[in-house]
Design a protein around this motif. Structure first.
Motif, PDB file in Angstrom:
ATOM      1  N   ILE A  50     100.274  57.681  46.993  1.00 14.46           N
ATOM      2  CA  ILE A  50      99.836  57.445  45.619  1.00 14.46           C
ATOM      3  C   ILE A  50      98.532  58.215  45.372  1.00 14.46           C
ATOM      4  N   LYS A  53      98.738  62.141  44.755  1.00 14.44           N
ATOM      5  CA  LYS A  53      99.036  62.588  43.402  1.00 14.44           C
ATOM      6  C   LYS A  53      97.896  62.276  42.450  1.00 14.44           C
ATOM      7  N   ALA A  54      97.309  61.100  42.615  1.00 16.15           N
ATOM      8  CA  ALA A  54      96.208  60.710  41.733  1.00 16.15           C
ATOM      9  C   ALA A  54      95.044  61.688  41.857  1.00 16.15           C
ATOM     10  N   LEU A  57      95.785  64.883  40.003  1.00 16.66           N
ATOM     11  CA  LEU A  57      95.579  64.738  38.564  1.00 16.66           C
ATOM     12  C   LEU A  57      94.095  64.698  38.224  1.00 16.66           C
ATOM     13  N   ILE A  92      85.040  57.979  31.850  1.00 16.02           N
ATOM     14  CA  ILE A  92      85.632  57.520  33.106  1.00 16.02           C
ATOM     15  C   ILE A  92      85.080  58.269  34.312  1.00 16.02           C
TER      16      ILE A  92
ATOM     17  N   VAL B  75      96.972  50.113  44.228  1.00 11.95           N
ATOM     18  CA  VAL B  75      96.293  51.348  43.843  1.00 11.95           C
ATOM     19  C   VAL B  75      96.583  51.663  42.377  1.00 11.95           C
ATOM     20  N   LEU B  76      97.830  51.472  41.983  1.00  6.32           N
ATOM     21  CA  LEU B  76      98.196  51.747  40.592  1.00  6.32           C
ATOM     22  C   LEU B  76      97.421  50.843  39.650  1.00  6.32           C
ATOM     23  N   LEU B  79      93.856  52.033  39.377  1.00  6.77           N
ATOM     24  CA  LEU B  79      93.739  53.183  38.472  1.00  6.77           C
ATOM     25  C   LEU B  79      93.618  52.702  37.027  1.00  6.77           C
ATOM     26  N   LEU B  82      90.199  51.138  36.277  1.00  9.94           N
ATOM     27  CA  LEU B  82      89.072  52.077  36.269  1.00  9.94           C
ATOM     28  C   LEU B  82      89.128  53.072  35.116  1.00  9.94           C
ATOM     29  N   GLY B  83      90.166  52.974  34.301  1.00 13.47           N
ATOM     30  CA  GLY B  83      90.232  53.869  33.152  1.00 13.47           C
ATOM     31  C   GLY B  83      91.115  55.080  33.381  1.00 13.47           C
ATOM     32  N   PHE B  84      91.822  55.113  34.511  1.00 16.64           N
ATOM     33  CA  PHE B  84      92.701  56.242  34.784  1.00 16.64           C
ATOM     34  C   PHE B  84      94.157  55.870  34.537  1.00 16.64           C
ATOM     35  N   TYR B  87      97.104  58.238  34.359  1.00 17.25           N
ATOM     36  CA  TYR B  87      97.685  58.852  35.553  1.00 17.25           C
ATOM     37  C   TYR B  87      98.877  58.069  36.076  1.00 17.25           C
ATOM     38  N   GLU B  90     102.687  59.278  35.941  1.00 14.20           N
ATOM     39  CA  GLU B  90     102.982  60.473  36.729  1.00 14.20           C
ATOM     40  C   GLU B  90     102.848  60.209  38.220  1.00 14.20           C
ATOM     41  N   VAL B  91     101.860  59.430  38.570  1.00 16.30           N
ATOM     42  CA  VAL B  91     101.640  59.109  39.980  1.00 16.30           C
ATOM     43  C   VAL B  91     102.830  58.333  40.529  1.00 16.30           C
ATOM     44  N   ALA B  94     105.853  60.551  41.009  1.00 17.90           N
ATOM     45  CA  ALA B  94     105.708  61.386  42.203  1.00 17.90           C
ATOM     46  C   ALA B  94     105.973  60.577  43.459  1.00 17.90           C
TER      47      ALA B  94
END
Lengths: 121, 156
Positions: A50, A53-54, A57, A92, B75-76, B79, B82-84, B87, B90-91, B94
């Protein structure tokens, strides 16, 4: 279902023959994760995938935003100051402010003081 | 905790390979745009810092869910927190893609295994099942935060 070890050559980008997406090495990512804090829990074999890829990006976004700063400065070379400007302009990326301002150069510090916040939304 | 653990955690030790990073960076830019060397180095440092940030948050998420291992969904979620959030889709795609490719690779490498765990038909059936599972997950939309390991399989 147990697959070939996550860090065996099979999975670290390149051996699978893909030349497009570039994979960051999973073992290295896991190492960084383990060092990220005092009490880091066990990390599943899949979590670094994970991250790979993160990170890609993230780098792409930071690069793109820095490049926009370079363009504004009418340059075709990206400099540290462009990174600093991009970081300041993006909410961010606040966690990076110390890192980019500690990049010792005097120009960076003045760039930080001069740049206005740019709204990319 | 060992005394040695407290003494300067040299975060410089684990960094990311410059060559791979450079490729990713260059692919984002027009061919004539160059990147100063110190800017490249700084980008790599930023990425390491990004991993630190997301790892810490993932650890938090994992703690709150009282799980012992940091899993992809933690983790997702991190993300997102935290403001991501942009992502995430797409993450995740993948990640699913990676799992499918992995399975294909391990099917090819089946000759390495001493025990014949599956016949080819069973392996293909398993592959179809995982494709369907992946498709269902992608179409399902939101990833729920509470996802006990038991639910990962489709047997129900």
């Amino acid at each position: 279902m147990r697959q070939a070890g996550a860090y065996s050559g099979l999975l670290c980008g390149g051996v699978s023959g893909r030349t497009g997406p570039h994979s960051l090495p999973l073992a290295r990512i896991k190492k960084i994760m383990k060092k990220s804090g005092e009490d880091v829990k066990m990390i599943s074999g899949e979590a670094p995938i994970i991250f790979s890829k993160a990170c890609e990006l993230f780098i792409q976004e930071l690069t793109r935003r820095s490049w926009i700063m370079a363009i504004q400065g009418k340059r075709r070379t990206l400099h540290k100051e462009d990174l600093a400007s991009a970081v300041i302009a993006t909410d961010i990326f606040d966690f990076l402010i110390t890192l980019v301002s500690n990049s010792d150069s005097h120009e960076t510090t003045s760039a930080i003081m001069e740049v206005e916040t740019v709204d990319f939304s | 905790m060992e005394p040695m653990d407290i003494v300067g955690k040299a975060k410089e030790d684990a960094s990311l390979p410059k060559a791979t990073m450079t490729k990713i960076i260059k692919e984002m830019l027009p061919p004539d745009v160059r990147v100063a060397r110190d800017a490249q180095d700084l980008l790599i440092e930023c990425c390491v810092e990004f991993i630190n940030l997301v790892s810490s948050e993932s650890n938090e998420v994992c703690n709150k869910e009282e799980r012992r291992t940091i899993a992809p969904e933690h983790v997702l979620k991190a993300l997102g927190v935290l403001g991501f959030g942009e992502y995430i889709e797409e993450v995740y795609a993948a990640y699913e893609q990676h799992k499918l490719e992995t399975m294909q690779d391990s099917l090819k490498g089946a000759k390495w295994s001493n025990r014949a765990e599956m016949t080819e038909e069973e392996a293909l059936a398993e592959q179809q099942r995982m494709f369907a599972e992946a498709r269902a997950r992608m179409n399902g939309g939101a990833i729920t935060s509470k996802q006990p390991e038991a639910d990962q399989s489709l047997e129900s």
